[in-house]
Write an enzyme that holds these catalytic residues in place. Structure first.
Site, short mmCIF file in Angstrom:
data_model
loop_
_atom_site.label_atom_id
_atom_site.label_comp_id
_atom_site.label_asym_id
_atom_site.label_seq_id
_atom_site.Cartn_x
_atom_site.Cartn_y
_atom_site.Cartn_z
N ASP A 75 103.70 -45.74 62.79
CA ASP A 75 104.14 -46.27 61.50
C ASP A 75 104.87 -47.58 61.74
O ASP A 75 105.95 -47.60 62.34
CB ASP A 75 105.06 -45.27 60.80
CG ASP A 75 105.49 -45.73 59.42
OD1 ASP A 75 105.01 -46.80 58.99
OD2 ASP A 75 106.30 -45.04 58.78
N LYS A 80 104.78 -36.27 48.78
CA LYS A 80 106.09 -35.67 48.55
C LYS A 80 106.19 -35.30 47.07
O LYS A 80 106.33 -36.17 46.22
CB LYS A 80 107.21 -36.63 48.92
CG LYS A 80 107.48 -36.77 50.41
CD LYS A 80 108.72 -37.62 50.61
CE LYS A 80 109.11 -37.65 52.08
NZ LYS A 80 108.13 -38.40 52.89
N LYS A 83 104.32 -38.31 65.05
CA LYS A 83 104.24 -39.64 64.47
C LYS A 83 105.38 -40.48 65.03
O LYS A 83 106.54 -40.07 65.04
CB LYS A 83 104.35 -39.55 62.95
CG LYS A 83 104.44 -40.90 62.26
CD LYS A 83 104.60 -40.71 60.76
CE LYS A 83 104.97 -42.01 60.09
NZ LYS A 83 105.22 -41.84 58.66
N ASP A 132 101.39 -46.98 52.77
CA ASP A 132 102.65 -46.43 52.28
C ASP A 132 103.22 -47.39 51.25
O ASP A 132 102.98 -47.27 50.05
CB ASP A 132 103.61 -46.22 53.45
CG ASP A 132 104.91 -45.53 53.02
OD1 ASP A 132 105.11 -45.37 51.81
OD2 ASP A 132 105.70 -45.17 53.88
N GLU A 180 100.07 -46.84 60.35
CA GLU A 180 100.53 -46.91 58.96
C GLU A 180 101.17 -48.27 58.68
O GLU A 180 102.05 -48.72 59.42
CB GLU A 180 101.53 -45.79 58.71
CG GLU A 180 102.03 -45.71 57.28
CD GLU A 180 102.96 -44.54 57.09
OE1 GLU A 180 103.90 -44.67 56.30
OE2 GLU A 180 102.75 -43.49 57.75
#
Length: 1398
Positions: free
Chosen positions: A869, A973, A837, A918, A895
């Site tokens: 991202d 997470k 990524k 996100d 992202e």
């Protein structure tokens, strides 16, 4: 008046123009005297005398319908709602025959109805006369009573008419209740035409004319015993119930609210699991407190029907005694179970004598009311037994309930199970529900649930002493269970019950009774109705029956589904009934709210499709079966290999010791998350829980920049929680959503929402590892169980002898030239990574970022997956530019490409690139499912549940990924989403929507990583299971985000966690067995531990303080460094002690020297040097106590003190800071008041508290405490799970005389009002109020407002704003420090920090 009414009745009868009218008037009058005033009239000629008399009576209510079938069902509904009969009047002929379906239903379900059917006279029978059929015994044995009245004549005494009505009424209302039929033949004239008749037929009616009672009164002899003369049998039943080890209370259809209360009290008395049918009213119960499902005194097994989908559960459950209340059971699965379980005793209680025992299992049949049966059991002292069987049932019910809730909410479409699940929200106030047959009632029985009642106020009652719910009346036509007449029945039910009724029916049922719409727009004496029609365009139930597997689609459509395209909207328009069409969940919710607000009769059409409905039902059934089997297996353990001692130890789960270790380890590179940090060190806590036999579980809490908490916040919570956790019974069921939160609430007494996500995750991690250690197995085995589906070789592509594992992916911060970045990616590929990524949006233009990705593809090729991202760095225009340049480079996703969430969908549609989220979901409120629903768009391929973390190193590694380009993904997470339960829930949502779920770390040490690896393995296996059940191909191996292990230059342990490319593997990964071995043989490296905390002992001592006429011996408790110049003094409220502050003192002891005292008259403190003569001279007012405490402070410290007071203690603290400010540096006032402003109010309150003090002296502390805590102020506290234990601590005061004197002397009525003194405030004050404590929240707001308004300060003083601050603590009432202490602890520490800032 009675004589006047008597004269009116007599004159009315005698004024009738003909004998037909006279008889009809007698019939109607007698019905009214019996209390039956609701008449349902069908148009017709032969019934004219009855119709004219009914409509002409001043006390009757009449309704009409052109369809006798609908009219009969309407009368049936009225009888259901009112529990007394409606009177049905029809003409002769087939008009009578049309009543048969409703008569059958009334007969089968014991509903009283009186049928008055007009008939031709005998001379017209068998002659071919018009509308003349044989109406004698027309309804056969479906009626309880039949009488064929002769044609009216004045040669027949009218008394015969009255006794006939009385006899019919008695038979209708006597058990077994049901319909009665009186056939009324009439000759002409049928109108009011004059025809002479003799009053001689009225002889003997003088008494009847003189009163307003029925002619014949049927009286019932009351028995002293609830069971009459069957006392021996009752004793036998009581003995059976006493000896039951695995008793089950099964509640069928009950109709009266009193019966619902009786069942609730019976359930509490028995302490058995309760399986309540949808028609019991207890399944759709209204919960009265704020924490539904927590610490209930009655264990409802609402999901018994779905639990029984599991063959394992059916084999295990095996109750030895079943008590069934009410006859009707909706669930066919339950009936099949009853046929096979063969309990030793099966006791059926109902008011009727009929045999309702289709399974032929009843051993004891008792005909009585629920209330009488409950009363008989209450007379014998039943022992409240605890049993593992009951506990397991509770967990299974919770697991299945959570599974159902997940599916109905996770599915984006509006489904029929969703409607059944949320329909209770339409039951406002005392509303009732009427349920149709076929699929509708089955859905409600399977998926319906109770709901929070926001209209019931329990402020003035001891809620902990009564059931914390009330029943919600639910009715339906389950006598014969037909689909005819349901709408008409529901309307009658609304009239009879006098409630707002929500009727739920299927489309075919609705079409079967469209004539009921003509009754709906007649609003006589009825509240508004909401009719919900589930329109799947046919008979959906057949799609779930065996015939659907064998018959051709054409046969099913035409002869079973009876598919249609009829417009329900146009049918409603034709009858002038409001219609709403809903097709989404939001539309359904909004429509129900609107219909309630506007008080409208309306039809709400919920559109659905048969095939979609059938598939969704099958999906839920498969998952529920799997869930029930899995959790039963976990709860029972491996019974074939475990000894009895092993099983006993498995359930002996008390936490005996607990400690945490603060570690500090070096990283290979600094981390960044939007905040510059050049440090290469990482700090966190290792948690260690211990049971007996040296069973240990480790967890980790390691907050970083992406968390809402810091290291100081975390330690504060850990110290508080550790005091509460020690010696707690550990009844957590791994990954059962709500189980861990429930444990936090019930065992620790903390609202789960107030625990920091990282703390919650670390504690849950330690508990999961502790349970695995206890069972001597891997954590992954605890999570996956031995479910055959999860261990199927064809499903899970590994074998038991190989090393199961997971794959790991990397993150690269793309600083440097395109070639440098490409070479860095090449190195990652050589090391075994399959995915990388890249951070984008940091260069001068999107074109430069695109050039980097282009170079990677040129150098490395397409053997690695690339994700980008942008972290919302780009405008929409810039993002589109980037997208156009990388469109052909097989980017897995981009992202957060745009700065505005409103441009995301537009970007997806115009760029063609898949998008991941996100930051867009960071600020969304509500549960994770609600957060994710709005992002179901196919262009959004990933939802990231946390902020990303990037690194400066070119060879950094991070999370994510899967080699499956076509699948959506989601990064989770656990430390940010609040633990493993929540993470598993979010992952499951992703899997259900055919997306990947990637578990990611946040710089945890190997302790956290080893746990995450096993959890990630479980997530992968869960994905395999879902793929099998939903019949779609799995994407194969998913790489998880544990690349942060590369930053761990040092670790907390002496051994290393193995992360490498396996010999036969296809990417960088970790072995589940290695992760388990690491935790099992974990040795903490003491060199990396900064400090260890196990348990802090408070220093307890006494100090004597002298006052006027007496001495005060103070019990003092102290924690923290005695040399710390930050000193905090805690003052409890009335009835409290210094021990109330113990957890809070331990939490704050690193920040300050904390001291708590027992105030005069409380706890172990004593008042000395007094005798009877000077006792009354002793003053224990707020002022005098404040003076004593000032002397105490001077003995304890030379410096200043922060005083923290609660309630009475807050009034003392305020007194001290306003008058003794040379020793007081600040004050925290919790639920306190400056006093009463007006003299009259003070006098009144003084008298009240003086009376309370006398009550305490007279009746003792125990009685006083019960009375004290029954007040409105304690409503919220009474709902707290530790309320009973708190009350027990209030019984430990050593001297009631002193306590009563404190109550009288310290009364707020005797206290000088301090409102005016607030203007002289010179030291900072923090005012705290509970969110639910409306009174003291308003007082706190006024205190802040007036303090800030008063006086001008000198230039060098703090501003008024700084002097007085206020916080409102959520999820708490008056006793903030008990109900939600963690936010208070944090606020106190921050207050102390501000006080000591230079």
């Amino acid at each position: 008046d009675l004589r006047s009414e008597s004269n009116k009745t007599e004159s009315s009868i005698k004024s009738c123009s003909n004998i037909n009218s006279a008889w009809a008037s007698l019939i109607v009058e007698e019905c009214v005297r019996l209390g039956f005033t609701y008449f349902c009239i069908a148009p017709g000629s032969r019934s004219s005398p009855l119709a004219l008399s009914a409509t002409g009576h001043p006390l009757t209510t009449c309704i009409s319908c052109y369809d006798e079938r609908s009219l009969g069902f309407h009368a049936l509904g009225y009888g259901r709602g009112s529990r007394k009969p409606a009177i049905v009047i029809t003409s002769s002929g087939t008009a009578v025959s049309n009543l048969l379906p409703s008569v059958v239903e009334a007969s089968q379900d014991f509903v009283p109805v009186i049928l008055l059917t007009a008939d031709r006279p005998p001379e017209l029978h068998d002659t071919g006369a018009n509308q003349a059929i044989n109406q004698v015994n027309h309804f056969s044995n479906f009626v309880r009573y039949f009488f064929n009245l002769p044609p009216p004549g004045d040669q027949i005494y009218a008394r015969m008419v009255l006794t006939t009505i009385d006899s019919a009424a008695y038979n209708a209302m006597q058990a077994p209740q049901g319909p009665v039929h009186i056939n009324c033949a009439f000759r002409e004239p049928l109108d009011h035409s004059n025809q002479n008749w003799s009053f001689d037929c009225l002889r003997g009616l003088d008494r009847w004319f003189r009163n307003d009672e029925p002619y014949t009164r049927y009286l019932e002899m009351k028995m002293v015993s609830a069971f009459g003369n069957y006392s021996c049998s009752v004793i036998e039943v009581q003995d059976i119930i006493k000896k039951a080890k695995q008793g089950l209370l099964l509640v069928g259809a009950i109709h009266k609210e009193d019966d619902m209360w009786a069942v609730a009290l019976l359930a509490r008395q028995l302490s058995w699991p309760v399986a309540a049918d949808i028609l019991s009213g207890l399944r759709m119960r209204k919960v009265l407190n704020s924490f539904p499902g927590f610490d209930k005194s009655i264990l409802f097994i609402d999901q018994i029907d779905q639990i029984l989908l599991s063959d394992s559960v059916k084999s295990w459950i095996n109750p030895d005694v079943i008590v069934q209340i009410g006859s009707r059971i909706t669930s066919k699965r339950m009936e099949m179970f009853l046929e096979s379980c063969f309990p030793s005793s099966y006791i059926l209680i109902d008011t009727h004598p009929c045999r309702h025992d289709p399974s032929h299992v009843v051993t004891h049949r008792i005909q009585t009311s629920v209330a009488d049966f409950a009363a008989s059991l209450c007379q014998c002292n039943l022992e409240r037994k605890t049993s593992r069987w009951k506990d397991i049932l509770m967990v299974l019910n919770s697991a299945v309930s959570q599974e159902i809730m997940f599916h109905v909410h996770a599915e984006f479409l509006l489904t029929e199970p969703y409607v059944a699940h949320v329909i209770g929200e339409a039951l406002y106030g005392d509303a009732a529900m009427f349920v149709g047959n076929s699929m509708v009632i089955r859905d409600l029985n399977m998926f319906g649930k109770g709901w929070l009642d926001h209209t019931t106020n329990g402020d003035n009652m001891m809620m902990h002493n009564i059931p914390d719910f009330i029943g919600a009346t639910v009715s339906g036509n389950r006598g014969a269970s037909g689909i005819d007449g349901l709408l008409s029945t529901a309307i009658g039910f609304a009239v009879g019950s006098n409630k707002h009724v929500c009727c739920v029916v299927g489309d075919v049922s609705f079409l079967h009774d469209t004539n009921g719409l003509s009754l709906l727009n007649q609003r006589a004496q009825r509240k508004p109705m909401t009719v919900i029609v589930i329109n799947n365009h046919g008979g959906a139930i057949f799609s779930l029956l065996p015939v659907a597997k064998t018959a051709s689609p054409q046969i099913l459509q035409k002869y079973f589904y009876t598919s249609h395209d009829i417009s329900i909207s146009k049918l409603c328009d034709a009858h002038r009934v409001k219609h709403f069409l809903v097709q989404t969940k939001a539309e359904l919710h909004d429509t129900l709210v609107k219909t309630h607000a506007e008080h409208l009769d309306c039809v709400v059409e919920v559109e659905n499709q048969i095939d979609e409905n059938a598939n969704f039902h099958r999906t839920i059934s498969m998952f529920v079966d799997n869930t029930a089997t899995h959790y039963l297996e976990y709860l029972l353990g491996d019974l074939y290999s475990s000894t009895t001692s092993d099983l006993d130890r498995m359930y002996n789960t008390k936490i005996h010791a607990i400690e945490y270790m603060l570690y500090r380890i070096q990283l290979s590179a600094p981390r960044t998350s939007g905040i510059s940090d050049s440090s290469c060190f990482h700090e966190g806590f290792i948690l260690k829980l211990r049971m007996d036999d040296n069973i240990v579980g480790f967890g980790e809490v390691a907050p970083i920049e992406i968390h809402q908490e810091d290291i100081i916040d975390v330690e504060e919570q850990l110290r508080f929680l550790f005091h509460r956790v020690k010696d707690c019974e550990l009844d957590v069921v791994p990954l059962l959503r709500g189980s861990f939160s429930n444990w936090i609430w019930t065992s620790i007494g903390i609202p789960p929402s107030s625990v920091f996500p990282s703390v919650k995750c670390g504690l849950e991690m330690a508990i999961l590892n502790l349970l695995a250690s206890q069972r001597k197995c891997r954590l992954s085995e605890i999570l996956t169980g031995s479910n055959p589906l999860l261990r199927d070789q064809s499903l899970v592509e590994y074998n038991q002898n190989s090393s199961a594992g997971i794959h790991i992916c990397a993150l690269l911060d793309s600083d440097g030239t395109p070639m440098e970045v490409a070479l860095a990616v090449t190195k990652l590929v050589d090391e075994g990574f399959t995915t990388v990524k890249l951070k984008v949006g940091r260069r001068a233009s999107p074109a430069e970022d695109a050039a980097v990705i282009q170079k990677i593809r040129e150098v490395v090729g397409y053997k690695i997956n690339i994700r980008a991202d942008a972290n919302r760095k780009w405008t929409y225009k810039q993002a589109i530019e980037f997208g156009s340049r990388v469109k052909s480079l097989c980017l897995q996703y981009i992202e957060e490409p745009v700065s505005s969430v409103h441009d995301l969908i537009k970007f997806c549609e115009n760029s063609g690139l898949p998008v991941a989220l996100d930051e867009s979901i960071d600020n969304l409120k509500g549960g994770p499912i609600q957060k994710l629903h709005q992002f179901v768009h196919p262009g959004i391929v990933a939802v990231v549940s946390t902020n990303s973390v990037s690194y400066f190193s070119s060879f950094s590694f991070h999370f994510y990924i899967s080699p499956c380009f076509h699948l959506d993904g989601q990064v989770i997470k656990p430390s940010v989403v609040g633990g493993f339960e929540n993470a598993a829930h979010i992952a499951k949502w992703a899997h259900m929507h055919d997306k990947m779920a990637i578990i990611s770390s946040a710089y945890e040490s190997s302790v956290g990583l080893a746990t995450y690896i096993q959890f990630a393995y479980y997530v992968d296996r869960q994905h395999d299971l879902i793929s099998r059940l939903k019949r779609y191909d799995s994407c194969g191996t998913v790489a998880h985000g544990f690349g942060t292990y590369q930053w761990l230059t040092e670790d907390v342990s002496e051994q290393k966690l193995k992360i490498l490319v396996p010999p036969l593997g296809d990417g960088m990964g970790a072995s589940v067995e290695d992760a388990h071995g690491y935790l099992h043989h974990l040795n903490i490296n003491d060199e990396k531990i900064e400090k260890t905390y196990s348990e802090e002992k408070l220093n307890s001592y006494s100090i004597q303080v002298d006052g006027d006429h007496f001495s005060y011996v103070v019990k003092v408790q102290e924690a923290g460094d005695c040399t710390n110049d930050k000193v905090v003094l805690f003052l409890h409220g009335f009835l409290g002690t210094s021990e109330d502050w113990t957890p809070m003192m331990k939490a704050l002891s690193p920040s300050a020297r904390v001291i708590a005292v027992d105030l005069p008259g409380h706890g172990e403190s004593q008042i000395l040097q007094r005798d009877d003569e000077n006792f009354n001279q002793i003053s224990l007012t707020i002022q005098s106590v404040a003076d004593l405490l000032l002397k105490l402070i001077c003995n304890i410290t030379d410096g200043e003190v922060v005083v923290v007071g609660y309630s009475m203690g807050a009034r003392i603290a305020l007194q001290m800071i306003l008058n003794e400010n040379h020793k007081i540096s600040g004050a925290v006032l919790i639920s306190g008041s400056p006093g009463l402003r007006h003299e009259a109010s003070r006098r009144r309150r003084t008298a009240i508290d003086k009376s309370r003090a006398q009550f305490l002296l007279t009746y003792g502390l125990e009685c006083f405490i019960k009375t004290w805590y029954s007040g409105k102020m304690w409503t919220s506290l009474r709902e707290h799970p530790q309320f009973d234990s708190l009350v027990r601590t209030r019984r430990k005061h050593s001297n009631i005389t002193d306590l009563s004197k404190v109550l009288a002397d310290s009364s707020i009525g005797r206290q000088k009002s301090l409102w005016e003194d607030l203007k002289h405030l010179e030291k900072p004050v923090l005012i705290v109020a509970g969110e639910k404590d409306v009174k003291f929240k308003e007082i706190a707001e006024r205190m802040c407002s007036e303090t800030r308004e008063y006086g001008e300060r000198e230039a060098d003083c703090r501003s008024n704003q700084e002097l007085c601050e206020m916080i409102v603590v959520p999820e708490s009432g008056h006793a903030v420090h008990v109900e939600n202490p963690l936010p208070l602890v944090r606020a106190l520490r921050k207050f102390l920090v501000r006080l000591h800032q230079p």
